[in-house]
Design a protein around this motif. Structure first.
Motif, mmCIF file in Angstrom:
data_model
loop_
_atom_site.group_PDB
_atom_site.id
_atom_site.type_symbol
_atom_site.label_atom_id
_atom_site.label_comp_id
_atom_site.label_asym_id
_atom_site.label_seq_id
_atom_site.Cartn_x
_atom_site.Cartn_y
_atom_site.Cartn_z
ATOM 1 N N TYR A 35 0.750 -1.095 -0.045
ATOM 2 C CA TYR A 35 -0.065 0.011 -0.204
ATOM 3 C C TYR A 35 0.827 1.282 0.094
ATOM 4 C CZ TYR A 35 -3.939 -2.982 1.538
ATOM 5 O OH TYR A 35 -5.235 -3.888 1.536
ATOM 6 N N GLN A 37 0.583 5.314 1.305
ATOM 7 C CA GLN A 37 -0.225 6.240 2.092
ATOM 8 C C GLN A 37 0.383 7.499 2.025
ATOM 9 O OE1 GLN A 37 0.236 5.672 6.457
ATOM 10 N NE2 GLN A 37 -1.621 6.640 7.051
ATOM 11 N N LEU A 43 -5.084 4.651 2.626
ATOM 12 C CA LEU A 43 -4.209 3.842 1.947
ATOM 13 C C LEU A 43 -4.718 3.337 0.669
ATOM 14 C CD1 LEU A 43 -3.556 3.369 4.959
ATOM 15 C CD2 LEU A 43 -2.842 1.015 4.723
ATOM 16 N N LEU A 45 -3.872 0.878 -2.689
ATOM 17 C CA LEU A 45 -3.223 -0.544 -3.134
ATOM 18 C C LEU A 45 -2.532 -0.469 -4.253
ATOM 19 C CD1 LEU A 45 -3.261 -3.469 -2.013
ATOM 20 C CD2 LEU A 45 -5.169 -4.103 -3.712
ATOM 21 N N TYR A 48 -0.802 -7.013 -5.025
ATOM 22 C CA TYR A 48 -0.963 -7.780 -4.060
ATOM 23 C C TYR A 48 -0.566 -9.337 -4.740
ATOM 24 C CZ TYR A 48 -5.666 -8.675 -6.246
ATOM 25 O OH TYR A 48 -6.783 -8.789 -7.247
ATOM 26 N N GLN A 50 -1.478 -13.384 -4.052
ATOM 27 C CA GLN A 50 -2.339 -14.450 -3.295
ATOM 28 C C GLN A 50 -1.295 -15.726 -3.277
ATOM 29 O OE1 GLN A 50 -5.558 -15.561 -5.365
ATOM 30 N NE2 GLN A 50 -6.805 -16.813 -3.715
ATOM 31 N N LYS A 57 -2.224 -6.424 -10.140
ATOM 32 C CA LYS A 57 -2.026 -4.823 -9.899
ATOM 33 C C LYS A 57 -3.375 -4.474 -8.987
ATOM 34 C CE LYS A 57 0.004 -3.839 -14.372
ATOM 35 N NZ LYS A 57 -0.031 -3.225 -15.739
ATOM 36 N N GLY A 58 -2.835 -3.390 -8.338
ATOM 37 C CA GLY A 58 -4.059 -2.850 -7.294
ATOM 38 C C GLY A 58 -4.537 -1.717 -8.050
ATOM 39 N N ASP A 59 -4.927 -0.484 -7.488
ATOM 40 C CA ASP A 59 -5.419 0.595 -7.771
ATOM 41 C C ASP A 59 -4.414 1.391 -8.443
ATOM 42 O OD1 ASP A 59 -7.614 0.481 -5.109
ATOM 43 O OD2 ASP A 59 -7.964 -0.266 -7.314
ATOM 44 N N LEU A 90 3.438 0.675 2.916
ATOM 45 C CA LEU A 90 3.166 -0.265 3.852
ATOM 46 C C LEU A 90 3.097 -1.571 3.366
ATOM 47 C CD1 LEU A 90 0.812 1.993 5.921
ATOM 48 C CD2 LEU A 90 2.645 0.964 6.821
ATOM 49 N N LEU A 97 -6.835 -14.390 0.550
ATOM 50 C CA LEU A 97 -7.477 -13.202 0.234
ATOM 51 C C LEU A 97 -9.089 -13.154 0.251
ATOM 52 C CD1 LEU A 97 -6.021 -12.901 -3.299
ATOM 53 C CD2 LEU A 97 -5.830 -11.335 -1.509
ATOM 54 N N LYS B 94 -14.738 -4.696 3.132
ATOM 55 C CA LYS B 94 -14.453 -5.621 2.064
ATOM 56 C C LYS B 94 -15.780 -6.244 1.549
ATOM 57 C CE LYS B 94 -11.562 -9.609 1.063
ATOM 58 N NZ LYS B 94 -10.772 -10.532 1.394
ATOM 59 N N ARG B 99 -11.472 -9.008 -3.725
ATOM 60 C CA ARG B 99 -10.039 -9.510 -3.126
ATOM 61 C C ARG B 99 -9.285 -8.530 -2.563
ATOM 62 N NH1 ARG B 99 -6.913 -12.947 -7.823
ATOM 63 N NH2 ARG B 99 -8.045 -14.920 -7.480
ATOM 64 N N GLN B 100 -10.008 -7.353 -2.464
ATOM 65 C CA GLN B 100 -9.387 -5.869 -1.984
ATOM 66 C C GLN B 100 -10.198 -5.534 -0.702
ATOM 67 O OE1 GLN B 100 -8.215 -3.018 -4.880
ATOM 68 N NE2 GLN B 100 -7.756 -4.600 -6.530
ATOM 69 N N PHE B 103 -9.963 1.329 2.270
ATOM 70 C CA PHE B 103 -9.813 2.099 3.462
ATOM 71 C C PHE B 103 -10.380 3.277 3.400
ATOM 72 C CE2 PHE B 103 -6.916 -0.319 6.090
ATOM 73 C CZ PHE B 103 -6.387 -1.333 5.349
ATOM 74 N N GLY B 104 -11.084 3.880 4.617
ATOM 75 C CA GLY B 104 -11.290 5.101 4.292
ATOM 76 C C GLY B 104 -10.279 6.190 4.592
#
Lengths: 114, 113
Positions: A35, A37, A43, A45, A48, A50, A57-59, A90, A97, B94, B99-100, B103-104
């Motif tokens: 993550y 921050q 946070l 992403l 990730y 598994q 890929k995350g966001d 982080l 998952l 979630k 899978r994700q 967060f606030g």
């Protein structure tokens, strides 16, 4: 003493340089996460994984790369393509998952640009 | 899609008074809800989570949270605040098939002596 370790605590990057952040866990967790921050944004992403040799890929994956060659390790490389890398990074892990598995976090690495 | 909102950036409370940190969420289906705490320049520490069952969840350090499905809320509470509770608190959600974790933006809690 079980947990997640991240190193270094502080990292300085020069223009055009790739840097790698380390994340190791001895919790025997299958899933691991990275993550980013930034102040006031919570946070986000980046990537990730598994299972070993698999990652997604995350966001906000652009400008970052990862590998998962061992269950215990999930290093993150911040490439020169990431134009605004200054942030607190982080690493986290969880047993899996699916469902309500709890993610546990490392102490973080603060990346600064020189 | 899943989302979570923490409507207060900052909450101030006097030591010994009860505290509440608010969280609302939006998911398709049943949610998994989490609270974490972060001290300066440290990682996040897990406080508690809701998966199913009793709507009142008890966690670490005397914290508890109440799941309210009709109001889509999961507010964090503590009956008597301590100065050492001063920190940044994150709610996360979630939905069952996701899978994700989302967060606030965090709520800075300050407990005044």
């Amino acid at each position: 003493d079980g947990g997640i370790t991240q190193s270094p605590k502080y990292l300085f990057r020069k223009e055009g340089q790739n840097v790698t952040l380390s994340c190791e866990q001895n919790l025997n967790h299958d899933a691991m996460y990275w993550y980013r921050q930034d102040p006031g944004q919570g946070l986000r992403l980046i990537y990730y994984s598994q299972i070993v040799n698999d990652f997604q890929k995350g966001d906000i994956a652009e400008g970052y790369s990862v590998s998962r060659e061992k269950k215990e390790s999930f290093p993150l490389t911040v490439t020169s393509a990431q134009k605004n890398p200054t942030a607190f990074y982080l690493c986290a892990s969880s047993a899996g998952l699916a469902g309500g598995e709890t993610q546990y976090f490392g102490p973080g690495t603060r990346l600064l640009v020189l | 899609a899943q989302s979570v909102a923490q409507p207060e950036d900052q909450v101030n409370v006097a030591e010994g008074n009860p505290l509440t940190v608010k969280c609302t969420y939006s998911v398709s289906g049943n949610p998994y809800l989490f609270w974490y705490v972060q001290y300066p320049n440290r990682g996040l520490q897990f406080l508690l989570k809701y998966i199913t069952g009793d709507n009142l969840v008890k966690g670490s350090y005397g914290f508890e949270a109440e799941f309210n499905k009709s109001q889509t809320s999961f507010h964090l509470k503590k009956p008597s605040a301590l100065v050492s509770d001063s920190a940044l608190y994150f709610c996360a959600v979630k939905q069952g098939s996701a899978r994700q974790l989302t967060f606030g933006s965090g709520t800075q809690l300050t407990v005044l002596p």
